[in-house]
Scaffold this motif. Structure first.
Motif, mmCIF file in Angstrom:
data_model
loop_
_atom_site.group_PDB
_atom_site.id
_atom_site.type_symbol
_atom_site.label_atom_id
_atom_site.label_comp_id
_atom_site.label_asym_id
_atom_site.label_seq_id
_atom_site.Cartn_x
_atom_site.Cartn_y
_atom_site.Cartn_z
ATOM 1 N N PRO A 1 0.800 -1.233 0.000
ATOM 2 C CA PRO A 1 0.000 0.000 0.000
ATOM 3 C C PRO A 1 0.832 1.282 0.000
ATOM 4 C CG PRO A 1 -0.879 -1.592 1.579
ATOM 5 C CD PRO A 1 0.445 -2.137 1.116
ATOM 6 N N SER A 2 2.065 1.223 0.505
ATOM 7 C CA SER A 2 2.894 2.429 0.585
ATOM 8 C C SER A 2 3.649 2.723 -0.706
ATOM 9 C CB SER A 2 3.908 2.292 1.737
ATOM 10 O OG SER A 2 3.255 2.189 2.979
ATOM 11 N N TYR A 3 3.439 1.900 -1.729
ATOM 12 C CA TYR A 3 4.185 2.110 -2.970
ATOM 13 C C TYR A 3 3.874 3.498 -3.535
ATOM 14 C CZ TYR A 3 6.323 1.294 -7.505
ATOM 15 O OH TYR A 3 7.132 1.387 -8.605
ATOM 16 N N GLY A 4 4.934 4.254 -3.829
ATOM 17 C CA GLY A 4 4.790 5.628 -4.312
ATOM 18 C C GLY A 4 5.103 6.668 -3.264
ATOM 19 N N GLU A 5 5.434 6.232 -2.028
ATOM 20 C CA GLU A 5 5.636 7.190 -0.937
ATOM 21 C C GLU A 5 6.863 8.081 -1.143
ATOM 22 O OE1 GLU A 5 6.869 5.367 2.869
ATOM 23 O OE2 GLU A 5 7.108 3.479 1.764
ATOM 24 N N LEU A 6 7.904 7.570 -1.788
ATOM 25 C CA LEU A 6 9.114 8.377 -1.958
ATOM 26 C C LEU A 6 8.915 9.476 -2.998
ATOM 27 C CD1 LEU A 6 12.076 8.839 -1.211
ATOM 28 C CD2 LEU A 6 12.703 7.218 -3.022
ATOM 29 N N SER A 7 8.257 9.157 -4.086
ATOM 30 C CA SER A 7 8.060 10.131 -5.157
ATOM 31 C C SER A 7 6.727 10.867 -5.062
ATOM 32 C CB SER A 7 8.159 9.436 -6.525
ATOM 33 O OG SER A 7 7.234 8.371 -6.616
ATOM 34 N N GLY A 8 5.905 10.489 -4.074
ATOM 35 C CA GLY A 8 4.626 11.178 -3.881
ATOM 36 C C GLY A 8 3.621 10.903 -4.966
ATOM 37 N N GLN A 9 3.613 9.685 -5.485
ATOM 38 C CA GLN A 9 2.688 9.333 -6.565
ATOM 39 C C GLN A 9 1.705 8.251 -6.121
ATOM 40 O OE1 GLN A 9 4.539 9.146 -10.688
ATOM 41 N NE2 GLN A 9 6.306 8.630 -9.433
ATOM 42 N N ARG A 10 0.579 8.193 -6.805
ATOM 43 C CA ARG A 10 -0.353 7.088 -6.630
ATOM 44 C C ARG A 10 -0.117 6.085 -7.746
ATOM 45 N NH1 ARG A 10 -6.322 8.762 -6.606
ATOM 46 N NH2 ARG A 10 -5.689 9.474 -8.687
ATOM 47 N N VAL A 11 -0.320 4.813 -7.439
ATOM 48 C CA VAL A 11 -0.103 3.762 -8.433
ATOM 49 C C VAL A 11 -0.927 4.035 -9.686
ATOM 50 C CG1 VAL A 11 -0.390 1.309 -8.930
ATOM 51 C CG2 VAL A 11 0.470 2.026 -6.702
ATOM 52 N N GLU B 1 13.379 0.348 -4.939
ATOM 53 C CA GLU B 1 14.259 -0.153 -3.873
ATOM 54 C C GLU B 1 13.560 -0.080 -2.520
ATOM 55 O OE1 GLU B 1 18.430 0.938 -3.438
ATOM 56 O OE2 GLU B 1 18.187 2.080 -5.285
ATOM 57 N N LEU B 2 12.977 1.077 -2.249
ATOM 58 C CA LEU B 2 12.315 1.290 -0.961
ATOM 59 C C LEU B 2 11.180 0.296 -0.757
ATOM 60 C CD1 LEU B 2 11.884 3.019 1.594
ATOM 61 C CD2 LEU B 2 10.435 4.522 0.210
ATOM 62 N N ALA B 3 10.358 0.118 -1.794
ATOM 63 C CA ALA B 3 9.205 -0.766 -1.673
ATOM 64 C C ALA B 3 9.628 -2.209 -1.425
ATOM 65 C CB ALA B 3 8.353 -0.671 -2.936
ATOM 66 N N GLN B 4 10.558 -2.723 -2.229
ATOM 67 C CA GLN B 4 10.930 -4.137 -2.084
ATOM 68 C C GLN B 4 11.678 -4.391 -0.773
ATOM 69 O OE1 GLN B 4 13.078 -4.527 -5.733
ATOM 70 N NE2 GLN B 4 14.972 -3.675 -4.939
ATOM 71 N N SER B 5 12.454 -3.415 -0.319
ATOM 72 C CA SER B 5 13.206 -3.598 0.924
ATOM 73 C C SER B 5 12.272 -3.608 2.120
ATOM 74 C CB SER B 5 14.248 -2.480 1.075
ATOM 75 O OG SER B 5 15.201 -2.547 0.037
ATOM 76 N N ARG B 6 11.360 -2.641 2.173
ATOM 77 C CA ARG B 6 10.451 -2.591 3.313
ATOM 78 C C ARG B 6 9.434 -3.730 3.260
ATOM 79 N NH1 ARG B 6 9.557 3.863 4.666
ATOM 80 N NH2 ARG B 6 11.711 4.169 5.417
ATOM 81 N N ALA B 7 9.063 -4.135 2.071
ATOM 82 C CA ALA B 7 8.157 -5.283 1.961
ATOM 83 C C ALA B 7 8.822 -6.554 2.459
ATOM 84 C CB ALA B 7 7.713 -5.452 0.510
ATOM 85 N N ALA B 8 10.149 -6.592 2.398
ATOM 86 C CA ALA B 8 10.894 -7.744 2.914
ATOM 87 C C ALA B 8 11.185 -7.617 4.409
ATOM 88 C CB ALA B 8 12.207 -7.881 2.151
ATOM 89 N N GLY B 9 10.702 -6.545 5.030
ATOM 90 C CA GLY B 9 10.873 -6.370 6.472
ATOM 91 C C GLY B 9 12.114 -5.591 6.858
ATOM 92 N N ARG B 10 12.710 -4.893 5.920
ATOM 93 C CA ARG B 10 13.921 -4.109 6.195
ATOM 94 C C ARG B 10 13.554 -2.623 6.262
ATOM 95 N NH1 ARG B 10 18.109 -6.915 1.802
ATOM 96 N NH2 ARG B 10 17.804 -9.089 2.510
ATOM 97 N N PRO B 11 13.882 -1.931 7.340
ATOM 98 C CA PRO B 11 13.557 -0.496 7.439
ATOM 99 C C PRO B 11 14.203 0.348 6.348
ATOM 100 C CG PRO B 11 14.138 -1.393 9.592
ATOM 101 C CD PRO B 11 14.470 -2.449 8.590
ATOM 102 N N PHE B 12 15.396 -0.065 5.904
ATOM 103 C CA PHE B 12 16.141 0.554 4.810
ATOM 104 C C PHE B 12 16.634 1.950 5.202
ATOM 105 C CE2 PHE B 12 16.757 1.217 0.057
ATOM 106 C CZ PHE B 12 17.666 0.179 -0.054
ATOM 107 N N ALA B 13 16.640 2.919 4.289
ATOM 108 C CA ALA B 13 17.318 4.204 4.506
ATOM 109 C C ALA B 13 16.501 5.141 5.403
ATOM 110 C CB ALA B 13 17.576 4.883 3.168
#
Length: 469
Positions: free
Chosen positions: A153-163, A243-255
């Motif tokens: 659901p958070s996909y697009g959060e870095l660039s501020g876009q909706r799917v 990068e952000l989406a796949q990392s956090r979806a894998a349970g990694r907080p990332f950057a």
């Protein structure tokens, strides 16, 4: 004032607090080594080099990981067109990348992993995403594996876009996708591609998707969470978003912070390989001193766009020459000086790496230093010399840094001999009371940007300390 940095994810400048006390971890995306690096690529290297030096000045132990993408669609296409193995093609331009950032005085990364050396970590990350329901193997038998953007659901959060507003992902054939915006984690091997450009996996031979590579390498060397992820503004979407989406979806907080430098443009267009408007680093540094090229890239604020032009590089060269003239003149007059950063410089740099404000302090110190030398105020001149040297050190621009190599090609001795000859002509004219000729010599030197100062021990010359607009 504490260090404050702009975070692309939140679109605000925040106090920088690292994950671990006294340590800062940085990952920035390196080049896809398909062609020679241009100034647009290398600006990122210079920006993050200045950031690294500034964090070091603050006392942090900085770890920098900068990857090399050495397997990619474009690498395969271009190497095939050139008739060379893909890995040889990639290695050639990897060496050119190293040469480019070394030429501009950038410190080497703590480590520089290659994508092809980290396939096991990538496969492991894909397996986690499959298990969590955020990825799927294409049903068309291609061997492709995709990230399911609708599952996050958070996909697009870095660039501020909706799917719904996004263009379809163009990194793989859409036939095997559930949603056109799903992006490739793994690309199945195609008969037209070299077998050497593929690796065995549970879902068939293939090679990694671009976005997956960085998540896997960042995780391996910096852990599930780290301080700063950066790169050029063009990477924010889709690369960093994915990068952000796949990392956090894998349970990694990332950057914790996302930093992006703006483009270098040519005639208003982003400098890029595809547009063919890139000024190659290897060519630009033949026409201008590498220090001046670094100065040109580091001077503007990193989030502001730079327009490439010969005029801008000539101005950077002249500005650096005026600084060097003061350093040389002051060193001869006062000897060694204690390097100490002015408070105003620190304030500017702590405000999101405010290099324009920092350079204003540097130019001011040069002007004040010349004034102090003219007035014979040794203590003031020594203090300004120390300040200038400290500021140049932070910016990676000290002329005596061994990174700039052999200085035997310096034309100062030649210029000094020519100017001295003209000054002798001026002195003889003055002795003969031929003031018209003496003034003409002085005016010709001034027109060439050379200032003459009459001292009790005789005239001295320097490059005019002009103020920048």
């Amino acid at each position: 004032m504490s260090l404050r940095l702009y975070d692309t994810a939140t679109a605000e400048i925040r106090d920088f607090v690292p994950l671990r006390e006294g340590q800062v971890s940085i990952y920035h995306c390196g080049l896809t080594v398909q062609a020679s690096p241009h100034l647009g690529h290398i600006r990122k290297e210079v920006v993050f080099d200045v950031l690294r030096r500034w964090l070091g000045w603050h006392g942090y132990d900085v770890t920098v990981i900068a990857n090399v993408t050495d397997i990619d669609d474009k690498i395969l296409t271009k190497s095939a067109a050139a008739g060379v193995p893909w890995f040889a093609h990639a290695y050639r331009f990897e060496r050119e990348l190293h040469d480019a950032y070394a030429a501009l005085g950038c410190l080497p990364p703590t480590y520089e992993p290659r994508a092809t050396g980290h396939v096991p970590e990538m496969v492991e990350l894909i397996e986690v995403l499959l298990e969590r329901g955020h990825a799927y193997v294409a049903e068309d038998g291609s061997g492709d594996v995709y990230f399911d953007v609708r599952s996050w659901p958070s996909y697009g959060e870095l660039s501020g876009q909706r799917v719904e507003d996004m263009e379809p992902a163009a990194d793989a054939d859409p036939r095997g996708k559930r949603d056109p915006r799903d992006f490739a984690l793994w690309k199945g091997h195609k008969p037209s591609e070299p077998l050497t450009a593929s690796w065995p996996t549970p879902w068939g031979r293939g090679r990694p998707g671009w976005h997956l590579e960085c998540s896997a390498m960042a995780g391996k060397y910096l852990g599930d969470e780290f301080d700063i992820h950066g790169g050029g503004l063009d990477l924010r979407f889709p690369h960093h978003e994915n990068e952000l989406a796949q990392s956090r979806a894998a349970g990694r907080p990332f950057a914790r912070w996302w930093m992006h430098n703006a483009w270098v443009t040519a005639a208003g267009e982003k400098m890029s390989k595809s547009l063919g408007n890139g000024a190659l680093v290897s060519e630009v540094t033949k026409s201008y001193p590498p220090r001046a090229v670094r100065f040109y890239l580091a001077g503007p604020h990193y989030r502001s766009q730079i327009e490439f032009s010969d005029t801008s590089l000539a101005e950077a060269s002249a500005a650096l020459a005026r600084i060097d003239t003061f350093v040389d003149r002051a060193t001869k007059a006062v000897g060694d000086a204690t390097a100490e950063l002015p408070e105003a410089f620190v304030t500017a740099m702590d405000d999101d790496l405010g290099t324009p404000g920092a350079l204003a302090v540097l130019y001011g110190a040069v002007r004040e230093g010349h004034t102090a030398l003219d007035a014979g105020e040794t203590a003031q001149a020594r203090a300004r010399l120390g300040a200038v040297l400290a500021m140049l050190d932070v910016l990676g621009l000290r002329a005596d840094d061994p990174v700039w190599g052999d200085t035997s090609s310096d034309l100062t001795p030649v210029v000094d001999a020519l100017v001295s000859s003209l000054l002798e002509q001026r002195a003889r004219a003055r002795e003969a009371r031929d003031f018209a000729t003496a003034d003409a010599v002085r005016d010709s030197l001034a027109a060439a940007g050379i200032a003459i100062t009459d001292t009790p021990s005789g005239p001295e010359w320097s490059l005019a300390a002009k103020e920048r607009p």
